[in-house]
Write a protein that holds these residues in place. Structure first.
Motif, PDB file in Angstrom:
ATOM      1  N   GLY A 285       0.800  -1.225   0.000  1.00 21.31           N
ATOM      2  CA  GLY A 285       0.000   0.000   0.000  1.00 21.31           C
ATOM      3  C   GLY A 285       0.830   1.271   0.000  1.00 21.31           C
ATOM      4  N   ASP A 286       0.201   2.353  -0.326  1.00 22.06           N
ATOM      5  CA  ASP A 286       0.781   3.692  -0.272  1.00 22.06           C
ATOM      6  C   ASP A 286      -0.375   4.676  -0.334  1.00 22.06           C
ATOM      7  N   ALA A 287      -0.084   5.928  -0.619  1.00 26.61           N
ATOM      8  CA  ALA A 287      -1.125   6.953  -0.625  1.00 26.61           C
ATOM      9  C   ALA A 287      -2.224   6.666  -1.643  1.00 26.61           C
ATOM     10  N   SER A 288      -1.924   5.865  -2.659  1.00 25.74           N
ATOM     11  CA  SER A 288      -2.900   5.570  -3.706  1.00 25.74           C
ATOM     12  C   SER A 288      -3.768   4.364  -3.368  1.00 25.74           C
ATOM     13  N   GLY A 289      -3.598   3.794  -2.196  1.00 24.85           N
ATOM     14  CA  GLY A 289      -4.352   2.597  -1.842  1.00 24.85           C
ATOM     15  C   GLY A 289      -3.728   1.336  -2.375  1.00 24.85           C
ATOM     16  N   GLY A 290      -2.472   1.393  -2.764  1.00 23.31           N
ATOM     17  CA  GLY A 290      -1.769   0.217  -3.239  1.00 23.31           C
ATOM     18  C   GLY A 290      -1.353   0.294  -4.688  1.00 23.31           C
ATOM     19  N   CYS A 291      -1.984   1.146  -5.491  1.00 18.10           N
ATOM     20  CA  CYS A 291      -1.597   1.276  -6.899  1.00 18.10           C
ATOM     21  C   CYS A 291      -0.366   2.173  -7.005  1.00 18.10           C
ATOM     22  N   SER A 292       0.448   1.914  -8.019  1.00 16.67           N
ATOM     23  CA  SER A 292       1.723   2.596  -8.184  1.00 16.67           C
ATOM     24  C   SER A 292       1.722   3.536  -9.384  1.00 16.67           C
ATOM     25  N   ASP A 293       2.545   4.566  -9.299  1.00 16.58           N
ATOM     26  CA  ASP A 293       2.779   5.450 -10.442  1.00 16.58           C
ATOM     27  C   ASP A 293       4.209   5.276 -10.967  1.00 16.58           C
ATOM     28  N   ALA A 294       4.871   4.202 -10.558  1.00 14.34           N
ATOM     29  CA  ALA A 294       6.281   3.985 -10.898  1.00 14.34           C
ATOM     30  C   ALA A 294       6.488   3.652 -12.373  1.00 14.34           C
ATOM     31  N   LEU A 295       7.609   4.128 -12.889  1.00 13.61           N
ATOM     32  CA  LEU A 295       8.120   3.715 -14.196  1.00 13.61           C
ATOM     33  C   LEU A 295       9.583   3.343 -13.990  1.00 13.61           C
ATOM     34  N   GLU A 296       9.916   2.124 -14.370  1.00  9.69           N
ATOM     35  CA  GLU A 296      11.291   1.654 -14.264  1.00  9.69           C
ATOM     36  C   GLU A 296      11.656   0.938 -15.551  1.00  9.69           C
ATOM     37  N   SER A 297      12.921   1.059 -15.937  1.00 14.52           N
ATOM     38  CA  SER A 297      13.371   0.357 -17.136  1.00 14.52           C
ATOM     39  C   SER A 297      14.495  -0.598 -16.766  1.00 14.52           C
ATOM     40  N   TYR A 298      14.504  -1.719 -17.468  1.00 12.82           N
ATOM     41  CA  TYR A 298      15.542  -2.735 -17.269  1.00 12.82           C
ATOM     42  C   TYR A 298      16.360  -2.848 -18.540  1.00 12.82           C
ATOM     43  N   ASP A 299      17.674  -2.786 -18.386  1.00  8.64           N
ATOM     44  CA  ASP A 299      18.595  -2.957 -19.501  1.00  8.64           C
ATOM     45  C   ASP A 299      19.223  -4.352 -19.389  1.00  8.64           C
ATOM     46  N   PRO A 300      18.842  -5.286 -20.254  1.00 11.63           N
ATOM     47  CA  PRO A 300      19.377  -6.642 -20.157  1.00 11.63           C
ATOM     48  C   PRO A 300      20.873  -6.737 -20.480  1.00 11.63           C
ATOM     49  N   VAL A 301      21.414  -5.761 -21.172  1.00 11.68           N
ATOM     50  CA  VAL A 301      22.842  -5.776 -21.496  1.00 11.68           C
ATOM     51  C   VAL A 301      23.679  -5.512 -20.241  1.00 11.68           C
ATOM     52  N   THR A 302      23.240  -4.545 -19.421  1.00 14.53           N
ATOM     53  CA  THR A 302      23.998  -4.187 -18.211  1.00 14.53           C
ATOM     54  C   THR A 302      23.405  -4.811 -16.943  1.00 14.53           C
ATOM     55  N   ASN A 303      22.238  -5.480 -17.069  1.00  9.88           N
ATOM     56  CA  ASN A 303      21.549  -6.083 -15.926  1.00  9.88           C
ATOM     57  C   ASN A 303      21.270  -5.047 -14.837  1.00  9.88           C
ATOM     58  N   THR A 304      20.768  -3.878 -15.264  1.00  7.29           N
ATOM     59  CA  THR A 304      20.473  -2.809 -14.308  1.00  7.29           C
ATOM     60  C   THR A 304      19.076  -2.242 -14.523  1.00  7.29           C
ATOM     61  N   TRP A 305      18.475  -1.780 -13.432  1.00  4.91           N
ATOM     62  CA  TRP A 305      17.189  -1.095 -13.447  1.00  4.91           C
ATOM     63  C   TRP A 305      17.416   0.393 -13.247  1.00  4.91           C
ATOM     64  N   THR A 306      16.589   1.220 -13.879  1.00  2.00           N
ATOM     65  CA  THR A 306      16.639   2.666 -13.712  1.00  2.00           C
ATOM     66  C   THR A 306      15.240   3.158 -13.382  1.00  2.00           C
ATOM     67  N   THR A 307      15.125   3.986 -12.351  1.00  2.00           N
ATOM     68  CA  THR A 307      13.846   4.612 -12.006  1.00  2.00           C
ATOM     69  C   THR A 307      13.711   5.886 -12.827  1.00  2.00           C
ATOM     70  N   LEU A 308      12.568   6.038 -13.478  1.00  2.57           N
ATOM     71  CA  LEU A 308      12.341   7.145 -14.410  1.00  2.57           C
ATOM     72  C   LEU A 308      11.166   8.004 -13.946  1.00  2.57           C
ATOM     73  N   ALA A 309      10.762   8.955 -14.770  1.00  2.66           N
ATOM     74  CA  ALA A 309       9.664   9.878 -14.443  1.00  2.66           C
ATOM     75  C   ALA A 309       8.381   9.102 -14.157  1.00  2.66           C
ATOM     76  N   SER A 310       7.750   9.411 -13.038  1.00  2.82           N
ATOM     77  CA  SER A 310       6.523   8.720 -12.627  1.00  2.82           C
ATOM     78  C   SER A 310       5.354   9.036 -13.545  1.00  2.82           C
ATOM     79  N   LEU A 311       4.429   8.086 -13.643  1.00  2.00           N
ATOM     80  CA  LEU A 311       3.157   8.317 -14.322  1.00  2.00           C
ATOM     81  C   LEU A 311       2.416   9.465 -13.623  1.00  2.00           C
ATOM     82  N   ASP A 312       1.514  10.119 -14.316  1.00  2.00           N
ATOM     83  CA  ASP A 312       0.737  11.181 -13.675  1.00  2.00           C
ATOM     84  C   ASP A 312      -0.524  10.639 -13.000  1.00  2.00           C
ATOM     85  N   TYR A 313      -0.699   9.314 -13.028  1.00  2.00           N
ATOM     86  CA  TYR A 313      -1.899   8.691 -12.467  1.00  2.00           C
ATOM     87  C   TYR A 313      -1.502   7.341 -11.883  1.00  2.00           C
TER      88      TYR A 313
END
Length: 119
Positions: free
Chosen positions: A35-63
């Protein structure tokens, strides 16, 4: 013919959407039992690069949303519908080049638990 553990996604969730843009996997929204302020729904955007095996947190959704769909079209990520405090008809467009979100024309009706496919 084997499985290998890769880097863990930063935001634990289910009911998210994912699409590939230029070789990277983009994961949007979702639902977390924590849970969080949205009642459990997320506004997260993350990308995974399979070449470097890394995740990056990016600009959140507006909803905050879960149970939505996404597709990659012409180097952009589109996110369709979903639900947080009710179904939505929103269509958002993410540009990896500018790490920013915009809006597209809304769906004809609000929907969740949908699927999108770019042909």
């Amino acid at each position: 013919d084997s499985w290998q553990q890769m880097a863990a996604m930063p935001t634990a969730r289910d009911s998210h959407a994912a699409a590939v843009v230029d070789g990277k996997i983009y994961v949007t929204g979702g639902y977390s039992e924590f849970g969080d302020a949205s009642g459990g729904c997320s506004d997260a955007l993350e990308s995974y690069d399979p070449v470097t095996n890394t995740w990056t947190t990016l600009a959140s959704l507006d909803y905050f949303r879960a149970w939505h769909a996404s597709a990659a079209i012409k180097g952009k990520l589109l996110v369709f519908g979903g639900s947080s405090d009710g179904r939505t008809a929103l269509v958002n467009v993410y540009s990896p080049a500018s790490n920013s979100w915009g809006r597209a024309i809304d769906l004809p009706c609000a929907m969740d638990k949908c699927v999108a496919l770019a042909l």
